[in-house]
Motif scaffolding. Sequence first.
Motif, PDB file in Angstrom:
ATOM      1  N   GLN A 276      35.965  43.578  54.137  1.00 33.61           N
ATOM      2  CA  GLN A 276      36.751  43.714  53.410  1.00 33.61           C
ATOM      3  C   GLN A 276      36.076  42.161  52.961  1.00 33.61           C
ATOM      4  N   SER A 277      36.492  41.777  51.761  1.00 43.35           N
ATOM      5  CA  SER A 277      36.373  40.675  51.116  1.00 43.35           C
ATOM      6  C   SER A 277      37.350  39.617  50.844  1.00 43.35           C
ATOM      7  N   ASN A 278      37.607  38.912  50.593  1.00 44.17           N
ATOM      8  CA  ASN A 278      38.336  37.448  49.630  1.00 44.17           C
ATOM      9  C   ASN A 278      38.142  37.244  48.691  1.00 44.17           C
ATOM     10  N   GLY A 279      38.516  37.348  47.582  1.00 43.08           N
ATOM     11  CA  GLY A 279      37.660  36.994  46.013  1.00 43.08           C
ATOM     12  C   GLY A 279      38.664  36.301  45.051  1.00 43.08           C
ATOM     13  N   TRP A 280      38.206  36.087  43.904  1.00 41.81           N
ATOM     14  CA  TRP A 280      38.871  35.012  42.652  1.00 41.81           C
ATOM     15  C   TRP A 280      39.280  35.671  41.741  1.00 41.81           C
ATOM     16  N   ALA A 281      40.589  35.912  41.522  1.00 35.80           N
ATOM     17  CA  ALA A 281      41.203  36.363  40.305  1.00 35.80           C
ATOM     18  C   ALA A 281      41.535  34.998  38.782  1.00 35.80           C
ATOM     19  N   VAL A 282      42.056  35.275  37.814  1.00 29.93           N
ATOM     20  CA  VAL A 282      42.700  34.357  36.895  1.00 29.93           C
ATOM     21  C   VAL A 282      43.100  35.571  36.746  1.00 29.93           C
ATOM     22  N   PRO A 283      44.616  34.277  36.525  1.00 28.20           N
ATOM     23  CA  PRO A 283      45.690  34.872  36.167  1.00 28.20           C
ATOM     24  C   PRO A 283      46.044  35.557  34.739  1.00 28.20           C
ATOM     25  N   LYS A 284      46.452  36.170  33.887  1.00 33.42           N
ATOM     26  CA  LYS A 284      46.991  36.355  32.600  1.00 33.42           C
ATOM     27  C   LYS A 284      47.628  34.748  32.063  1.00 33.42           C
ATOM     28  N   GLY A 285      47.935  34.136  31.339  1.00 32.42           N
ATOM     29  CA  GLY A 285      48.860  32.626  31.547  1.00 32.42           C
ATOM     30  C   GLY A 285      47.959  31.873  31.441  1.00 32.42           C
ATOM     31  N   THR A 286      47.042  31.414  31.727  1.00 30.61           N
ATOM     32  CA  THR A 286      46.476  30.330  32.581  1.00 30.61           C
ATOM     33  C   THR A 286      45.947  29.459  31.364  1.00 30.61           C
TER      34      THR A 286
END
Length: 368
Positions: A276-286
């Motif tokens: 599996q992998s950890n990853g990055w995501a950008v939250p809505k509203g940043t």
Amino acid sequence: MKDVRIDRRLFLRGVGAVAAGVAASSLAACGTGSSRSAGSSGTAGSSKTIVVRNSGGAYGDANQKALYEPFSKETGIEVKVININYAQMLAQIEQGRPQFDLIDNSMIDFVKFAKAGATEQLDYDRLKNAKNAGIAQNLLATHAVGKNYWGSVMAYRTDAFGGRKPGSWAEFWDTKALSGNRALQHVDADIPELEFALLADGVPLDKLYPLDLDRAFRVLDQVKGSIKKYWDTGALPGVLLGRREVDASSVWHGRLDDLIKQGQPLAYQFQGARRQSNGWAVPKGTNNLDAAYQLIDFSLRPEVQAHFAEVYPMAPIVPAAYEKLSEEVSANLLGSSKNLATGFDADVEWWVANDDVVTKRWQEWARV
């Protein structure tokens, strides 16, 4: 130590409740954590502080040393960390006031975040280190990008089985030829290990999905009498193996490293590893989109990926990083060319779609 996999299981159980209407109460329960600096103007690219959510513990410490500190030194952007849970994250995003600019989390969780409309679609033109880097396509998702590999492997005592080394999940299942107690992961820890049962029954790596549930549970029946314990924390397999309560177990890779260094007669078997992998995501509203892209892109540099692997036993997703690692370190990572060929990637879309059904069936099976 808090672990990203335990967090993931709690998230999958809690996300339905959030969707049902606990967002407001979750938001009220959220601590202040590490707030944004007073100097942040709230416009994209103008802040000298970025707030990252990660799971903390030793993983958080590794990020601080191998990623955040060198990033801040190069860019002048301070990285602050918050460890809030998933219900709180989703509640903040729904309210349009996320206290974080970037989420570090398991890729399987980001499928649910995306379905909830909680994360931004990524602009890969802003991630130059992801372009033509050889990153696996499944880690270049529309709303998340991979960061580091982790996964589940087999572990065994080297002084068990008359010195024989179990070389596959079929041999793990063969308790007549290799007699001894076994341990497998409890559903409370992470997604059940049905793939290992299917591999033991002869299913090829590239034919696992969609998982044949009836077949998988029939194969689990064959080893059930030899399972001494279903472990529910990442440290427990090492305890069970160290006390010789079991001779072989599934384990989250990296959890036995310290014990092996201390001279314990333990070893990993990478054949049939579930990645599996950890990853990055950008939250809505940043309000800090530019800095978020800068940190993501920085993390995908080969030298940064290699440095992280030297600090913490998670593998680079960027192939060029392995050229910067010693052969000894590389051989013990799930993303090395050799171990990639003998393992498989968990199908995160399949698991998100079927997790509730599988969890219910696994709990019923384990009780019988």
